[in-house]
Design a protein around this motif. Sequence first.
Motif, PDB file in Angstrom:
ATOM      1  N   ALA A   1       0.948  -0.942   0.339  1.00  7.14           N
ATOM      2  CA  ALA A   1      -0.005  -0.022   0.016  1.00  7.14           C
ATOM      3  C   ALA A   1       0.925   1.337   0.062  1.00  7.14           C
ATOM      4  N   THR A   2       0.753   1.928  -0.170  1.00  4.69           N
ATOM      5  CA  THR A   2       1.155   4.005  -0.489  1.00  4.69           C
ATOM      6  C   THR A   2       0.558   4.346   0.118  1.00  4.69           C
TER       7      THR A   2
ATOM      8  N   HIS B   1     -13.120   1.225   2.446  1.00  4.67           N
ATOM      9  CA  HIS B   1     -12.579   0.721   1.079  1.00  4.67           C
ATOM     10  C   HIS B   1     -11.453   0.558   0.856  1.00  4.67           C
ATOM     11  N   ASP B   2     -11.007   1.124   0.154  1.00  7.92           N
ATOM     12  CA  ASP B   2      -9.136   0.838  -0.161  1.00  7.92           C
ATOM     13  C   ASP B   2      -8.633   1.672   0.065  1.00  7.92           C
ATOM     14  N   THR B   3      -8.783   2.011   1.650  1.00  7.12           N
ATOM     15  CA  THR B   3      -8.047   2.973   2.256  1.00  7.12           C
ATOM     16  C   THR B   3      -7.711   2.691   3.960  1.00  7.12           C
TER      17      THR B   3
ATOM     18  N   ALA C   1      -4.311   0.958  -1.512  1.00  3.18           N
ATOM     19  CA  ALA C   1      -4.173   0.194  -1.720  1.00  3.18           C
ATOM     20  C   ALA C   1      -3.352   0.338  -3.327  1.00  3.18           C
ATOM     21  N   ASP C   2      -2.461  -0.694  -3.711  1.00  2.00           N
ATOM     22  CA  ASP C   2      -1.879  -0.413  -4.924  1.00  2.00           C
ATOM     23  C   ASP C   2      -2.200  -0.754  -6.679  1.00  2.00           C
ATOM     24  N   THR C   3      -3.153  -2.415  -5.816  1.00  2.00           N
ATOM     25  CA  THR C   3      -3.867  -2.806  -7.171  1.00  2.00           C
ATOM     26  C   THR C   3      -5.555  -3.118  -6.789  1.00  2.00           C
TER      27      THR C   3
ATOM     28  N   LEU D   1       2.631  -2.775   4.885  1.00  2.00           N
ATOM     29  CA  LEU D   1       2.487  -0.709   4.490  1.00  2.00           C
ATOM     30  C   LEU D   1       3.767  -0.560   4.928  1.00  2.00           C
ATOM     31  N   PRO D   2       4.406  -0.325   3.954  1.00  2.00           N
ATOM     32  CA  PRO D   2       6.012   0.616   4.310  1.00  2.00           C
ATOM     33  C   PRO D   2       6.092   1.493   4.960  1.00  2.00           C
ATOM     34  N   GLY D   3       7.489   1.351   5.542  1.00  2.00           N
ATOM     35  CA  GLY D   3       7.564   2.679   7.121  1.00  2.00           C
ATOM     36  C   GLY D   3       6.846   2.551   8.603  1.00  2.00           C
ATOM     37  N   ALA D   4       5.177   1.805   8.056  1.00  2.00           N
ATOM     38  CA  ALA D   4       4.355   2.457   8.860  1.00  2.00           C
ATOM     39  C   ALA D   4       4.639   3.414   9.794  1.00  2.00           C
TER      40      ALA D   4
END
Length: 370
Positions: free
Chosen positions: A4-5, A311-313, A328-330, A295-298
Amino acid sequence: MEVATLTDTSSLSLPPDSYIYKILQVDSKIAAISSDNSLRVIDSTSLKEIRDGIIDNVHAGVTCLEALRNDRSVFWTAGRDAVVRSWDLRLGKSTLDLSDDSNAPYLSLCVDDHCIVVGTELSHTQATVILWDNRAPGKPIRRYIESHNDDVTELQFHPQSRGTLLSGSTDGLVNIYNTAEADEDEALSQVANHGSSIHHAGFLSNSHFFALSHDETFSVYHLESQDDSALDVLPQVCGDIRPKLQCEYVVSVIPYIGSGKAILGVGSLSQQNLDLVPLRYADTWSFDLKSTIRLPGAHGEDIVRSMCTDHDTVFTAGEDGLIRAWRADTEQAQKHMQGAEATTENDKRKQRKRKDHAAGGDPTGRFKPY
């Protein structure tokens, strides 16, 4: 593993070194309680404070935050001052205070329709589950004083059977009550001994509930009913899930009732990331490690204290005093965040075709499950 971004970050204008204890999404808003004893409400899209969205000194030691399902403009808080308060954002003030005569700090809270429930810290050899009817907010309507012998850390109502209440405690017990019963012995219908101090507990489905300890042991239990209470259904014991999920701590468990799925948020300070691990039901509950979203870095070197999904967040809050939004990226990752397989218009057409075939259409029609 999906990734995820990070899309946005908000400091909530908190004082330095403030922790965020919990965040809660209600419609287009996110509410947060923090170590400065404030209740702050921000817009979930922009992560900016809404007008009149800061209420200071909600308690002398705020501990809990919840919201009613049928009134999304009112938040409920509880604190170590042994008070429950409702806050109407339209008025910007408290509209109701509830308390009992024990003066024991309130550590857990759940609200549903007209019932408000708190769990207390152990005080004078008692840890109590207290219920009020907010239509007649005087004395409590129930007090369960014998079912736990240590701090009550978790409370939750059943998603469908609204008189069924779950409580968890640092005594290692998860209790199920029928709140229609006035007598405590009659009200207590099931006891699950997890064997370790309860951090989180709740319903995964209409017939299963989980227990997660402070030392990250996890189990799933069958909810007994009048029809099968005589059956000895063994719990699904997972033990310490940190090695399996390759994490150092568990933030929370978010169930999606009716989907046979939940999401575990698990963190690693050494790796500075947060993973969202799906938990799925098919005869038994199992972790779908291949569908993990990272979730990189958190929140960097700080622990993630709370999370919620929309939803997607995914929204996360940490001991760094920040709220972060992740997207989410995908498409597949978005579906996992939503808690159930999203149905596209193309999927709907496939489903209609299957129904047509079953009704006597093209017998060679095939459907490949996804």
